[in-house]
Each structure stands twice: as structure tokens, then as C-alpha cells.
Design an enzyme around this catalytic site. Structure first.
Site, short mmCIF file in Angstrom:
data_model
loop_
_atom_site.label_atom_id
_atom_site.label_comp_id
_atom_site.label_asym_id
_atom_site.label_seq_id
_atom_site.Cartn_x
_atom_site.Cartn_y
_atom_site.Cartn_z
N ARG A 186 0.84 -1.19 0.00
CA ARG A 186 0.00 0.00 0.00
C ARG A 186 0.88 1.25 0.00
O ARG A 186 1.52 1.56 1.00
CB ARG A 186 -0.95 0.03 1.20
CG ARG A 186 -1.86 1.27 1.18
CD ARG A 186 -3.08 1.14 2.07
NE ARG A 186 -2.80 1.15 3.49
CZ ARG A 186 -3.74 1.27 4.44
NH1 ARG A 186 -5.02 1.39 4.09
NH2 ARG A 186 -3.40 1.26 5.71
N ASP A 188 -4.16 2.93 13.87
CA ASP A 188 -3.31 3.58 12.88
C ASP A 188 -3.83 5.00 12.68
O ASP A 188 -4.66 5.49 13.46
CB ASP A 188 -3.23 2.78 11.58
CG ASP A 188 -4.52 2.76 10.77
OD1 ASP A 188 -5.49 3.48 11.13
OD2 ASP A 188 -4.57 2.05 9.75
#
Length: 525
Positions: free
Chosen positions: A165, A445
Site C-alpha cells: 500500500r 493507525d
């Protein structure tokens, strides 16, 4: 001193140790080519986000686009899915540090998403080391010895399929300049990985596979498609070699899922429910309107209201086009020393995965290796085949109104305090160089911190009433913040904690809502 790689290409960060192995003149020239071809359009698309935000602020609501109705009505499918991506029932995600990569590849998950985005604080050291580690995976050199314990780590015989990613379109990589401009983090991360590893992945029976974050329109997906086409041309690869899964983690993108699949149809294999960023996007894009005043984060669960509707719409849309519909993240982590709390956490994960598998998702995400068997058991039981793309939800109608339905629930002082604690602690960790952080029995996150700060901003701006009758004014927020900071200073005091607290409060109390916490935070690392 900046390192001049070629004409008008400068590396302004240190090139130490093995960094020269990935920051080669040829690789940086490849990234520079992508920058020169596509950066102007990237900037225009970011401006288009702001133009759309102005329309939302004026009362417009997200809806399916009239101008692309023909795309939604037509019969078409995405290109065939590679063999090693046909069974993705459990995927694990995490940052790109060496030990994490090895453990994730070995943990029994079908796929590992190595994350340069929300789970990695993009220090120069982190992003360069991440590229070295991933290059080592494909060259057979991925080993690690823990300097503290002396324990050795190596990749096993049947590792998870690797997906990468890159950073979202909005983030920059200030340590690489082309023609005097910093390049986009997305092009830096994608470009270096593709240049060094695309052919090696194919030689070993896999491919250059990616997860694409934070898209807000099919035009942003078109940009990625054009980047893929150019990269394949430059590397001598056939069109369609690069494969991607797109995270649907913004409200605008949820109304353009068909169009996103169409724009990337040669390169896309599926969509994923990025649930935490989706909540953040809901607040950011619609949160200035009293009708969308959100309850405590804990009340916004996946099976209900706008989250439930978008999950089902994603399954329906993907399966109609032959694409995978991936479920969302289970953020729970093992609770050491408290068996009852640990069992409760695992039970929550199991129930969430049963909902996903029962609804028709083809797989799911977990944040910790110990949750792989929990999720795997559910999908093995409820999805005996490799996937369930044949589950089309054909008779189901999901309306725009359902996709905007607000969750029921109250706002509490406990919710305010939790947002303060989690937001400040995560921001502190990010400034210290860590992007995936265990906090209060969850793996958090950047998306979590974004929910915390945008929700507090919204509650203060709209004069939200708490369940005890008090209104969350800026004064009440400062009072609760001061109390929470006393405990945080006692337990986690550091200059970075103070920097995080200052940044967090400034953003919560600002008149305007900053697009991303990570933009001003990047200036502090």
C-alpha cells in the site's frame, strides 16, 4: 548536501548503508518520469476534492453520478484475477519494518499488505528501509536477527501473498525533488517497489500487487490506471500485469464504486471496506451539517446505518463485475494477563467476521497474527469455496439515503476523553516514527487519530450535547483535555507528547477542518 542523481533529480535525505541499493539512478529516473507525467493531474484532482467539499458545505449530498449512469447500467467485468489472489479469506496488514514483514508473511494469512500509508510514519529512514526489506523478500535475503533477544527470523516455505500500500495522493515525499518539486509519496512508494520487484514477483509465480488508499473519485482511479499503464510500458510488462485492490474508505468513493472498477478494469481485482477511514471521511465531508452529528465512535458499528449499507453495496457492486469484496479491519489485539478480556476481544472479532462472511465478503483483514486463526475458522466454516463472488445480492436495493443514514447513539464524556487519549497518544507515536500503535487493547493507525480529532472538532463546532446535558464547548474540551494530559504526562511524558498535544488541540479548536492530521504532522518528523 542534496545528492544530485541526474539532471534535476535530487535526493535531500541521507543515502546511508544499503539505501543506495534502492535509490539507484535508474529507479529514481523511473519515479521522476511518473512525476513529470502525472503530478499536474494529481494536484488538480486534490483541488477538485476541495471544490466538492465546498458543494457539500453548501448543502449538496453525495449521490450516484448522473453522468456515469451508463457505466453502472452496462454489463462488463474486470479482467481475470491471478491464481494466487483467488483465495484471500484472511489478510493481515502492518508496517514495513523487517521483523513485522517476516512475521506477517509467516503467520498463516493468505495475504500480507505491507503498508507505507496509515500504519507507517513516513520518516525517510522508514520508507527507505521498507523498500530495502521488500526488495530482500524477492531476492531471497529477507532475514533478521533481533538485536535485543538475539532471535533469528526468516521467511518460511509458504509465505503469504504480498501486496503493497503506497501513500495516498495527498502526501508528499519531501526527500526526493524533481525539477525543484517534491514528488508525491504515492509515486515514490509505488515507483521504487515496481521498478525493483515487478519482474522478480512474476518470476516467482506472483505479481506486482497493490492496495490503493484514500481515493475520492473515479477520476483519481483513472490517474492510477494511467500510472500503471506507463509503468508497465517503461518496464516492458504487458498491460494488466499490475493488479490492485482499492480501499473504499471515503464517502465520495462509495458512490462511485462501479466507476472505480471500470476505470481500473484491466488492473483491479477488488474493493475493500476501509471502515475506520470511512468514518473519518463521513465526518470530514459531511460533519459541518447538524443532521450528521455523530455519536460516540463505539456506536458506529459495521452492521448498521451508513456502514452497513456501504458494506452491502460494495459486495453487490464487486460481485456483479467479477471482483473481490473484501471486509474490514479487526483492530482487536490479544490482551495479555487478562483471560476474560482476551476472550471478549476474540468473541467480538468472531462475530464481526461471521457478519462479513454471511453477508458475502470474500475475505477480511486482521491487525495481529493471533487473530488470523480466529478469522480463518469463520471463513473456512462459512465460505468453503475459495471465494463467494457468485453471491451477487441481486435483489437488494441500497439507496443513497441508506448510505447516508446516521448511527443512533449518544455522545458521552467518556467518549470525549477516549478521543483525547487515543488521538494524542497516536500522534505522539507517529511523531516518534511508529505508525501502527497498540492502544487500549486495539491496534490503531492514522485513521483512528483522524476520527478522534475530527469528531471532537465537529462536536465543538456544532455545540453537541453530551448524554449528561452539558454542551461540549471549547472550554469544556480544554478542561477535559487538561485532566487527561496530567495522566498522559505521568505515564508517557516526552517532548514528542507535548508536540502531539499542541498539534492535536490546535487542530481540534481551529475554525477550519484540516484535511489530514498527517499533513502538518509530517513537518514535525
Amino acid at each position: 548536501m542534496p545528492l544530485d542523481i541526474a539532471a534535476n533529480i535530487q535526493v535531500t535525505g541521507p543515502v546511508a548503508g544499503r539505501a543506495a541499493e534502492v535509490l539507484t539512478p535508474e529507479a529514481l529516473d523511473f519515479v521522476a518520469d511518473l512525476h513529470r507525467r502525472f503530478d499536474t493531474r494529481r494536484r488538480e484532482l486534490l483541488q477538485a476534492r476541495q471544490a466538492r467539499q465546498a458543494r457539500f458545505d453548501a448543502g449538496e449530498l453525495p449521490d450516484f453520478l448522473a453522468e456515469t449512469a451508463h457505466v453502472r447500467a452496462a454489463d462488463w467485468s474486470v479482467a481475470p484475477v491471478p491464481a494466487d489472489l483467488l483465495d484471500r479469506r484472511v489478510e493481515i496488514t502492518g508496517p514495513v519494518d523487517r521483523k513485522m514483514i517476516i512475521n506477517a508473511l509467516n503467520c498463516g494469512a493468505k495475504v500480507f499488505m505491507a503498508d507505507f500509508e496509515d500504519a507507517t510514519a513516513p520518516t525517510w529512514e522508514n520508507v527507505v528501509e521498507g523498500q530495502i526489506n521488500l526488495k530482500d523478500r524477492w531476492s531471497g535475503q529477507l532475514t533478521h536477527v533481533d538485536p535485543k533477544s538475539g532471535k533469528s527470523y526468516a521467511m518460511g516455505a509458504t509465505p503469504a501473498v504480498l501486496k503493497i500500500r503506497p501513500r495516498g495522493w495527498h502526501l508528499m515525499e519531501r526527500h526526493l525533488e524533481v525539477d525543484g518539486q517534491a514528488v508525491a509519496g504515492a509515486l515514490f512508494d509505488f515507483g521504487l517497489y515496481a521498478f525493483h520487484n515487478a519482474k522478480a514477483t512474476l518470476a516467482q509465480g506472483s505479481g506486482p500487487y497493490f492496495y490503493l488508499p484514500k481515493l475520492e473519485s473515479h477520476l483519481e482511479a483513472r490517474l492510477w490506471n494511467d500510472v500503471f499503464v506507463r509503468a508497465q510500458e517503461a518496464l516492458g510488462l504487458p498491460v494488466g500485469t499490475i493488479k490492485a485492490t482499492v480501499l473504499i474508505e471515503t464517502i465520495p468513493a462509495a458512490f462511485e464504486m462501479d466507476e472505480i472498477l471500470f476505470e481500473l478494469k484491466d488492473h483491479i481485482v477488488g474493493l475493500n471496506c476501509g471502515r475506520w477511514d470511512y468514518i473519518f471521511s463521513f465526518i470530514k465531508r459531511l460533519g459541518r451539517t447538524p443532521a450528521f452529528l455523530t455519536p460516540d465512535r463505539s456506536a458506529m458499528v459495521m452492521g448498521k446505518a451508513f456502514l452497513g449499507a456501504y458494506s452491502l453495496k460494495l459486495i453487490q457492486t464487486c460481485h456483479r463485475r467479477g471482483a473481490f469484496a473484501m471486509g474490514g479491519m479487526a483492530a482487536q489485539i490479544p490482551v495479555k494477563g487478562d483471560d476474560a478480556a482476551n476472550q471478549a476481544a476474540f468473541a467480538k472479532v468472531k462475530a464481526d467476521k461471521e457478519r462479513e462472511a454471511g453477508s458475502g465478503h470474500d475475505g477480511t483483514w486482521v491487525a495481529h497474527p493471533d487473530l488470523v486463526p480466529v478469522a480463518m475458522e469463520v471463513f473456512d466454516r462459512l465460505m468453503p469455496s475459495a471465494n463467494q463472488r457468485d453471491k451477487t445480492l441481486e435483489g437488494l436495493e441500497i439507496t443513497a439515503a441508506q448510505m447516508l443514514e446516521l448511527h443512533e447513539g449518544v455522545r458521552t464524556e467518556a467518549g470525549v476523553r477516549e478521543n483525547i487519549r487515543v488521538g494524542v497518544r497516536y500522534t505522539q507515536a507517529w511523531l516518534e516514527g511508529r505508525g501502527a500503535v497498540p492502544l487500549y487493547n486495539l491496534m490503531e493507525d492514522a485513521a483512528t487519530a483522524e476520527i478522534c480529532r475530527t469528531q471532537l472538532w465537529q462536536w465543538i463546532r456544532l455545540g453537541a450535547e453530551l448524554d449528561d446535558g452539558r454542551v461540549l464547548t471549547s472550554e469544556l474540551f480544554v478542561s477535559l483535555f487538561t485532566q487527561e494530559m496530567e495522566a498522559l504526562r505521568r505515564d508517557f511524558g516526552s517532548p514528542r507528547l507535548e508536540a502531539a498535544a499542541e498539534l492535536f488541540t490546535r487542530m481540534v479548536l481551529a475554525d477550519g477542518l484540516e484535511e489530514f492530521l498527517t499533513l502538518p504532522a509530517y513537518d514535525l518528523i
